[in-house]
Design a protein around this motif. Structure first.
Motif, mmCIF file in Angstrom:
data_model
loop_
_atom_site.group_PDB
_atom_site.id
_atom_site.type_symbol
_atom_site.label_atom_id
_atom_site.label_comp_id
_atom_site.label_asym_id
_atom_site.label_seq_id
_atom_site.Cartn_x
_atom_site.Cartn_y
_atom_site.Cartn_z
ATOM 1 N N ILE A 1 0.670 -1.394 -0.080
ATOM 2 C CA ILE A 1 0.047 -0.035 0.123
ATOM 3 C C ILE A 1 0.726 1.160 -0.082
ATOM 4 O O ILE A 1 0.828 2.143 -0.628
ATOM 5 C CB ILE A 1 -0.940 -0.023 1.112
ATOM 6 C CG1 ILE A 1 -2.047 -1.011 0.726
ATOM 7 C CG2 ILE A 1 -1.735 1.289 1.252
ATOM 8 C CD1 ILE A 1 -3.170 -1.215 1.984
ATOM 9 N N ARG B 1 2.027 1.660 -3.702
ATOM 10 C CA ARG B 1 1.211 1.935 -4.385
ATOM 11 C C ARG B 1 0.647 3.281 -4.266
ATOM 12 O O ARG B 1 0.098 4.059 -5.245
ATOM 13 C CB ARG B 1 -0.182 1.177 -4.379
ATOM 14 C CG ARG B 1 0.306 -0.194 -4.978
ATOM 15 C CD ARG B 1 -0.601 -1.377 -4.481
ATOM 16 N NE ARG B 1 -0.430 -2.684 -5.147
ATOM 17 C CZ ARG B 1 -0.833 -3.837 -4.620
ATOM 18 N NH1 ARG B 1 -1.770 -3.747 -4.106
ATOM 19 N NH2 ARG B 1 -0.358 -4.897 -5.219
ATOM 20 N N LYS B 2 0.965 4.070 -3.011
ATOM 21 C CA LYS B 2 0.517 5.411 -2.755
ATOM 22 C C LYS B 2 1.522 6.117 -3.569
ATOM 23 O O LYS B 2 1.485 7.277 -4.051
ATOM 24 C CB LYS B 2 0.949 5.558 -1.349
ATOM 25 C CG LYS B 2 0.446 6.856 -0.745
ATOM 26 C CD LYS B 2 0.626 6.586 0.948
ATOM 27 C CE LYS B 2 0.800 7.751 1.691
ATOM 28 N NZ LYS B 2 0.905 7.530 3.007
ATOM 29 N N ASP C 1 -15.867 7.584 -7.418
ATOM 30 C CA ASP C 1 -14.754 6.732 -8.191
ATOM 31 C C ASP C 1 -13.252 7.546 -7.849
ATOM 32 O O ASP C 1 -12.363 6.812 -7.310
ATOM 33 C CB ASP C 1 -14.838 6.718 -9.319
ATOM 34 C CG ASP C 1 -13.992 5.561 -10.204
ATOM 35 O OD1 ASP C 1 -12.757 5.842 -10.143
ATOM 36 O OD2 ASP C 1 -14.589 4.403 -10.532
ATOM 37 N N SER D 1 -12.982 9.441 -5.323
ATOM 38 C CA SER D 1 -12.521 9.447 -3.715
ATOM 39 C C SER D 1 -11.999 8.099 -3.217
ATOM 40 O O SER D 1 -11.308 8.134 -2.171
ATOM 41 C CB SER D 1 -13.821 9.871 -2.885
ATOM 42 O OG SER D 1 -14.715 8.798 -2.966
ATOM 43 N N PHE D 2 -12.110 7.122 -4.003
ATOM 44 C CA PHE D 2 -11.701 5.738 -3.753
ATOM 45 C C PHE D 2 -10.236 5.596 -3.209
ATOM 46 O O PHE D 2 -9.838 5.486 -2.423
ATOM 47 C CB PHE D 2 -12.278 4.867 -4.729
ATOM 48 C CG PHE D 2 -11.505 3.629 -4.719
ATOM 49 C CD1 PHE D 2 -12.349 2.741 -3.618
ATOM 50 C CD2 PHE D 2 -10.560 2.899 -5.177
ATOM 51 C CE1 PHE D 2 -12.044 1.387 -3.810
ATOM 52 C CE2 PHE D 2 -10.192 1.738 -4.989
ATOM 53 C CZ PHE D 2 -10.725 0.892 -4.309
ATOM 54 N N LEU E 1 -9.156 7.820 -0.294
ATOM 55 C CA LEU E 1 -9.569 7.321 1.067
ATOM 56 C C LEU E 1 -9.030 5.977 1.588
ATOM 57 O O LEU E 1 -8.961 5.966 2.815
ATOM 58 C CB LEU E 1 -11.267 6.787 0.798
ATOM 59 C CG LEU E 1 -12.171 8.067 1.138
ATOM 60 C CD1 LEU E 1 -13.700 7.407 0.737
ATOM 61 C CD2 LEU E 1 -12.150 8.647 2.606
ATOM 62 N N ASN E 2 -8.607 5.355 0.718
ATOM 63 C CA ASN E 2 -7.816 4.086 0.678
ATOM 64 C C ASN E 2 -6.484 4.422 1.433
ATOM 65 O O ASN E 2 -5.870 3.531 2.224
ATOM 66 C CB ASN E 2 -7.407 3.086 -0.414
ATOM 67 C CG ASN E 2 -8.611 2.437 -0.892
ATOM 68 O OD1 ASN E 2 -9.487 2.398 0.114
ATOM 69 N ND2 ASN E 2 -8.714 2.257 -2.081
ATOM 70 N N LEU E 3 -5.955 5.766 1.357
ATOM 71 C CA LEU E 3 -4.569 6.050 2.019
ATOM 72 C C LEU E 3 -4.836 6.577 3.522
ATOM 73 O O LEU E 3 -4.079 6.799 4.012
ATOM 74 C CB LEU E 3 -4.365 7.345 1.271
ATOM 75 C CG LEU E 3 -3.832 7.125 -0.209
ATOM 76 C CD1 LEU E 3 -3.324 8.363 -0.978
ATOM 77 C CD2 LEU E 3 -2.917 5.974 -0.498
ATOM 78 N N GLU F 1 -11.267 12.902 5.737
ATOM 79 C CA GLU F 1 -12.651 13.351 4.772
ATOM 80 C C GLU F 1 -12.192 14.679 3.805
ATOM 81 O O GLU F 1 -12.256 14.926 2.819
ATOM 82 C CB GLU F 1 -13.902 13.109 5.272
ATOM 83 C CG GLU F 1 -14.870 12.842 4.190
ATOM 84 C CD GLU F 1 -16.224 12.559 4.823
ATOM 85 O OE1 GLU F 1 -16.288 11.810 5.737
ATOM 86 O OE2 GLU F 1 -17.072 13.330 4.502
ATOM 87 N N MET G 1 -4.677 10.681 -5.898
ATOM 88 C CA MET G 1 -3.535 9.968 -4.992
ATOM 89 C C MET G 1 -2.518 10.579 -4.304
ATOM 90 O O MET G 1 -1.494 10.269 -3.872
ATOM 91 C CB MET G 1 -3.366 8.442 -5.037
ATOM 92 C CG MET G 1 -4.819 7.478 -5.040
ATOM 93 S SD MET G 1 -4.744 6.118 -5.793
ATOM 94 C CE MET G 1 -3.932 5.431 -4.226
ATOM 95 N N ALA H 1 -4.304 -1.343 -7.580
ATOM 96 C CA ALA H 1 -3.200 -0.262 -7.785
ATOM 97 C C ALA H 1 -3.656 0.852 -7.063
ATOM 98 O O ALA H 1 -2.741 1.638 -6.934
ATOM 99 C CB ALA H 1 -3.228 -0.158 -9.432
ATOM 100 N N CYS I 1 -4.817 0.841 -4.110
ATOM 101 C CA CYS I 1 -4.775 0.741 -2.661
ATOM 102 C C CYS I 1 -5.870 -0.204 -2.116
ATOM 103 O O CYS I 1 -6.290 0.064 -0.876
ATOM 104 C CB CYS I 1 -4.410 1.727 -1.665
ATOM 105 S SG CYS I 1 -2.843 2.529 -2.168
ATOM 106 N N ARG J 1 -14.500 1.594 -0.237
ATOM 107 C CA ARG J 1 -14.959 2.710 0.330
ATOM 108 C C ARG J 1 -14.972 4.143 -0.496
ATOM 109 O O ARG J 1 -13.837 4.342 -1.329
ATOM 110 C CB ARG J 1 -14.135 3.083 1.578
ATOM 111 C CG ARG J 1 -14.417 2.360 2.819
ATOM 112 C CD ARG J 1 -13.405 2.434 4.047
ATOM 113 N NE ARG J 1 -12.153 2.386 3.696
ATOM 114 C CZ ARG J 1 -11.025 2.786 4.303
ATOM 115 N NH1 ARG J 1 -11.207 3.623 5.282
ATOM 116 N NH2 ARG J 1 -9.676 2.486 3.509
ATOM 117 N N VAL J 2 -15.901 4.887 -0.458
ATOM 118 C CA VAL J 2 -16.058 6.033 -1.460
ATOM 119 C C VAL J 2 -16.955 7.262 -0.617
ATOM 120 O O VAL J 2 -17.424 6.983 0.456
ATOM 121 C CB VAL J 2 -16.809 5.585 -2.657
ATOM 122 C CG1 VAL J 2 -16.339 4.786 -3.498
ATOM 123 C CG2 VAL J 2 -18.361 5.154 -2.022
#
Lengths: 283, 256, 264
Positions: free
Chosen positions: A78, A81-82, A103, A105-106, A109-111, A115, A158, B217, B219, B225-226
């Motif tokens: 992770i 990929r960041k 899409d 924001s996905f 958010l994973n990072l 918000e 990202m 890719a 993460c 989550r969105v």
């Protein structure tokens, strides 16, 4: 020369069904570089990209990020990929949501970002890709070019250091390809490292400052674009053609319109400037 | 590509909070279903038609056309309930006896059928109100808020997105087949359709792996989550909903 | 006795005339006939919703278990759901010359197993209701019960059962798809009959009436779906061995036998 950011060392990779996809690949990518990977379909470009952020794991050899071997533990992946983002060729296999906003924001958010930061980044990405007016439209009512831009925004949000584009201009109309090239220029100026794959020799030649040519899972040449295109045997082996700028230049040299010492033109403007007006020649 | 879906993104009630539209739809639907009089469904139909055509700005022509969609089911089913076939001619309200067999209508069945007809139309208009004014992505958000299992809402997000991707593929393949004289006979229809289905299914496998790679890719680590768009909550709308529902509920309770 | 027989013949011929009449009036058996919005009385709508929930919970659990082990299968399931929706919008030629829409129940069940199909079926029905106005929200419980629970479990049972009895692959697939489709509509008829008992003859009479419309007329269409499913599996086994192996995560050993090939 600036420091190395990504490096592939003796990479070997076969698909689970046994097809050999990468053979002994060695490639150095420097920070801030504009690297074009040129090759015909099936040369192994996309497979190589998947190695760069750990989606595929090499059978042997290593990928180094900032000099260190990458780890395939979840957390480390992770982190990687960041830093290394990929924009895939087909937006229809990258955009998973019918909402453009969702899409984009996905990724951020994973990072694990708060918000407010995600919102800010998503907004900036919309601005950078000129998709702000598409924010409320569903993905399926967008044109191909619009989808492509949204998929780029999803990666930009990202804020990776290295951005990899797989065939970014395939399917874009001339206007949008031009706009895309401007976006690339802007990202370069911000200090991002950019890798793109293409089989468009003209684009690779005028845009890149380093070029690698792939064929049959191997990198058969790597270096300055002008120099690589001066070696016709490589271009031929890789099933490619010469950029029109170079063909035109050599034709003009051959027919005596230009002195052989004229440097290779990098842009059409360079070429046009070097061609003397007819009067000068006659006089 | 799908009319109802396109209107959901381009109507005048698009920016109204999806929860408000859902509450309004569901409450009215329940009121309509529990109605004991034929007046309630008619009022519901009128309110919803007004909401769809006047408030949301959907062309009346479109609304009428959509109301006709479930009509074949409705007519078949309602007629099935109304008509009976029996060897005993007694008890029919309206009947025709041919060679000892009676085809006809029992009065209670007729009442059931008429009630049912109107109630269904009323309920369908409620369904259309929600479907025509609320983008699917926002309906999914409401379900998420209602604590529907995450795996269901995640699958809904993916399914909704890829319905359109695969529809495009299916249309392209079908067009190609038609241009090479597929579907001309029963046999070629079967062959063409099975080829189309398996080609699509093949796409399902390939695309799903590509999508997984693309999400990884970015993460992805198991949960999608969105961020969702925030719509303003309007107290006025809730008051208006209450204003609509209370008289209808009273009508249902008092009219016996 | 002779009079009885004549009466029977009359009844049967009347029934046949009735079925034919429906074919003539409604040649396109629209969208496999889900129960439309608002058609079930409140109590029955609620009953089927409640009846559906435990199956959905079981389906959710089973899917969760699978996708925790293989996270990429979540995407596969999502796309399979989209595929089912698109498939149901395609026209299937019927052996009687009219046409209908495939349900994909048999195909989906054999590929993904009945538990996952319950959840996928429910979601596809939600989309059919909201995007195409086929079926409805209040009738979602009833429709999921027939198409997402009874259909898949019947298909699965028949498929496994026939395999165990040593039936050829094509026959198992054909029977699973045909009867899965048919039982879906038998269930729909029962649901409608229960909700609207006839004034004379009650629930049974009503169920029979609905069956003569929704189930008998479905027989040729169910056979078409069975044929189509077998053909699709033939193509899959010829070209997509690798992909079929992935699916063993959902169905356990059930699918492994397909490796050996289907021959119709």
């Amino acid at each position: 020369m600036s420091e190395l950011i990504l490096e592939a060392v003796d990479l070997e990779y076969s698909y689970p069904d046994g097809t050999k996809a990468l053979r002994n690949v060695n490639l150095q990518v420097h920070k801030g570089e504009k690297l074009a990977i040129l090759g015909s379909n099936g040369a192994g470009k996309s497979t190589l990209f998947m190695q760069f952020n750990g989606i595929f794991r090499p059978n042997s050899g290593t990928i180094k990020y900032q000099g260190e071997d990458i780890s395939y533990k979840n957390k480390a992946l992770i982190e990687l990929r960041k830093k290394v983002g990929i924009v895939f060729q087909d937006p229809d296999s990258q955009l998973f949501s019918a909402s453009v906003w969702q899409d984009i924001s996905f990724g951020p958010l994973n990072l694990g970002l708060p918000e407010e930061v995600v919102i800010e980044r998503a907004k900036q990405a919309l601005i950078d890709t000129e998709t702000t007016d598409l924010e409320d439209k569903p993905t399926h009512l967008l044109s191909y070019g619009q989808k492509k831009r949204v998929s780029i925004a999803g990666v930009l949000a990202m804020e990776p250091d290295v951005i990899i584009f797989d065939e970014p201009t395939a399917g874009l109309d001339p206007r949008h390809s031009k706009e895309f090239m401007l976006l690339l220029e802007k990202l370069s100026l911000e200090g991002k490292t950019i890798i793109l794959s293409t089989h468009d020799v003209d684009l690779a030649y005028f845009w890149s400052d380093k070029m690698a040519i792939m064929f049959g899972g191997e990198i058969i040449a790597h270096g300055d674009p002008g120099e690589l295109f001066r070696r016709p045997e490589i271009v031929k082996q890789a099933d490619l053609t010469l950029p029109w700028l170079i063909e035109m230049h050599s034709e003009l040299v051959q027919k005596g319109w230009l002195p052989p010492s004229t440097p290779l033109p990098k842009t059409r403007e360079d070429l046009f400037r070097s061609i003397p007006a007819k009067n000068d020649k006659a006089g | 590509m799908i009319d109802i879906d396109s209107y959901a993104y381009s109507n005048n009630l698009k920016t109204v909070h999806p929860a408000e539209k859902s509450v309004f739809t569901m409450m009215t639907m329940v009121v309509c279903l529990t109605a004991t009089t034929v007046i309630t469904p008619l009022i519901v139909l009128a309110i919803m038609a007004g909401g769809i055509v006047i408030k949301a700005g959907i062309p009346a022509r479109v609304f009428v056309k959509l109301m006709l969609v479930p009509l074949s089911f409705l007519l078949i089913s309602v007629l099935t309930i109304a008509f009976s076939v029996s060897t005993n001619p007694a008890g029919f309200w309206l009947a025709q006896t041919i060679h000892g067999l009676t085809v006809g209508i029992h009065y209670p069945d007729l009442i059931t059928a008429v009630h049912l007809f109107l109630r269904s139309l009323g309920a369908v208009s409620c369904l259309y109100f929600l479907a025509l004014t609320t983008p699917m992505t926002e309906i999914i958000t409401v379900l998420h808020k209602l604590k529907v299992p995450v795996i269901i809402t995640e699958l809904m997000v993916l399914i909704y997105r890829f319905i359109f991707v695969f529809m495009e593929t299916a249309t392209t393949i079908r067009r190609a087949q038609l241009s090479r004289s597929g579907y001309v006979s029963m046999k070629s229809s079967f062959r063409s359709l099975s080829r189309l289905s398996s080609a699509l299914l093949g796409k399902v496998f390939v695309k799903s792996q590509e999508l997984y790679n693309a999400l990884a890719a970015r993460c992805y680590s198991g949960e999608i989550r969105v961020l969702t768009k925030k719509r303003p909550v309007s107290l006025r709308n809730y008051l208006m909903i209450t204003g609509f529902e209370i008289p209808l509920i009273l009508l249902n309770l008092l009219w016996r | 006795m002779i009079i009885m027989n004549q009466r029977m013949i009359k009844r049967i011929s009347l029934l046949i005339a009735y079925v034919l009449a429906i074919y003539i009036v409604f040649p396109d058996n629209a969208y496999g006939m889900h129960i439309m919005e608002g058609f079930l009385p409140f109590n029955w709508a609620a009953f089927w919703w409640i009846a559906m929930i435990p199956f959905v919970i079981a389906g959710v659990r089973s899917i969760k278990k699978t996708v925790t082990l293989y996270p990429n299968l979540k995407m596969l399931l999502g796309m399979a759901g989209a595929f089912a929706f698109v498939l149901s919008a395609l026209k299937i030629p019927s052996v009687t010359g009219s046409c209908s829409h495939p349900t994909g129940v048999g195909l989906g069940t054999i590929l993904f197993g009945p538990a996952a199909m319950t959840v996928l079926g429910m979601i596809v029905l939600i989309f059919q209701a909201l995007l195409l106005a086929h079926g409805g929200i209040t009738t979602l419980g009833a429709n999921t019960f027939s198409m997402g629970i009874v259909g898949p479990f019947v298909s699965y049972g028949i498929y496994r059962g026939l395999k165990k009895l040593g039936a050829p692959q094509w026959l198992s697939i054909f029977m699973a798809a045909t009867l899965g489709d048919l039982m879906t509509y038998v269930t729909t008829s029962i649901q409608l009959g229960l909700a609207f008992p006839a004034a004379s003859g009650g629930v049974m009479a009503s169920v029979l009436k609905f069956m003569s419309i929704f189930a008998f007329t479905q027989i040729p269409l169910a056979i078409s779906e069975g044929l189509l499913t077998v053909m699709v599996f033939n193509i899959l086994t010829a070209y997509s061995q690798k992909e079929l192996q992935v699916l063993t995560a959902f169905t356990g050993k059930a699918l492994s036998s397909i490796k050996r090939g289907v021959k119709a």
